[in-house]
Scaffold this active site. Structure first.
Site: not given
Ligand code: PXP
Length: 246
Positions: A7, A9-10, A18, A43, A45, A49-50, A70, A100-101, A151, A192-193, A214-215
């Site tokens: 993922n 997204d980040h 910026r 994702h 959204r 936002r990203h 997503e 996050t979700t 998922e 997730h996580g 992702g994260h």
């Protein structure tokens, strides 16, 4: 072996900080694929936002592995997915204020919304995954609605792992959910996580086909890549020094 969907997204979150054009999710996707990952997840959204619409369109053209989009099961998003045609759509719950979700879909609330979304997407050749907790009722409803994949939300397992260092009960719930899902004809993904510390027991679940991470992976990338980034900048300063008079 479970396959890996990254993922990204980040990467877009950093760019949006910026509102410039770097770092680029498209460039990140190329690196992720070159490194051997099996898929790219983004994702889109509702608040953008990203990831932006243009990112998904650009990724659709370039991703060679598998593009997993997503999104919430809204009319706007369904129309967008039908236009862009990702390789897979994962329907997720979405709240404006969340970081996050949070949690899986509640398929009991307005079930016709999910059924219709699945019919429209899958009817147009886009397999659908439902992001749900390892809850037997949600799993059975997913099969009833005709989704191709679920998922399983691994967040509770990850939380328990971090707090207690062991998460046997939560792992068992994910494992039992995966088994039930496979038995009733669903293909199973998870995410997730997940981290470098907690991923192995989840990846070892026999029914687990694919993991979305992702994260923690992007956080690690920022650390392992920092040394190279500093060295590259120092090399430029050194080069400039040679051209200076003193
Ligand atoms: N799966 C789903 C459905 C998600 O919404 C997310 C977060 O965007 C992930 C997996 C990845 O979670 P994490 O960023 O914690 O690895």
């Amino acid at each position: 072996m479970a396959t890996l969907g990254v993922n990204i997204d980040h990467i877009a979150t950093l760019r949006q900080a910026r509102r410039e054009d770097e770092p680029s999710p498209l460039e990140a996707a190329k690196i992720v694929e070159k490194a051997g990952a099996h898929g790219i997840t983004v994702h889109l959204r509702e608040d953008r936002r990203h990831i932006q619409d243009a990112d998904v369109i650009a990724l659709r053209k370039k991703v060679k592995t598998r593009l997993n989009l997503e999104m919430a099961a809204t009319e706007e998003m369904i129309r967008f997915a039908l236009k862009v045609k990702p390789d897979q759509v994962t329907l997720v719950p979405e709240k404006r204020q969340e970081l996050t979700t949070e949690g899986g879909l509640n398929l009991r609330v307005a079930p016709e919304r999910f059924e219709k979304a699945i019919d429209r997407l899958q009817g147009n050749g886009i397999p659908v995954s439902l992001f749900i907790n390892p809850d037997s009722q949600m799993i059975k409803l997913s099969a009833w609605f005709g989704a191709t994949f679920i998922e399983i939300h691994t967040g509770e397992y990850c939380l328990a792992f971090r707090k207690k260092g062991s998460a046997a009960g939560e792992l068992e719930a994910v494992s039992a959910g995966a088994k039930l899902a496979k038995e009733i004809g669903l293909r199973v993904h998870g995410g997730h996580g997940l981290t470098y510390e907690n991923v192995i027991p989840i990846a070892a679940i026999p029914e687990m086909e694919d993991l979305n991470i992702g994260h923690n992976l992007i956080a690690r990338a920022s650390m392992v890549g920092l040394e190279r980034a500093v060295k590259d900048m120092l090399a430029l300063l050194q080069k400039a020094k040679q051209g200076r008079k003193k």
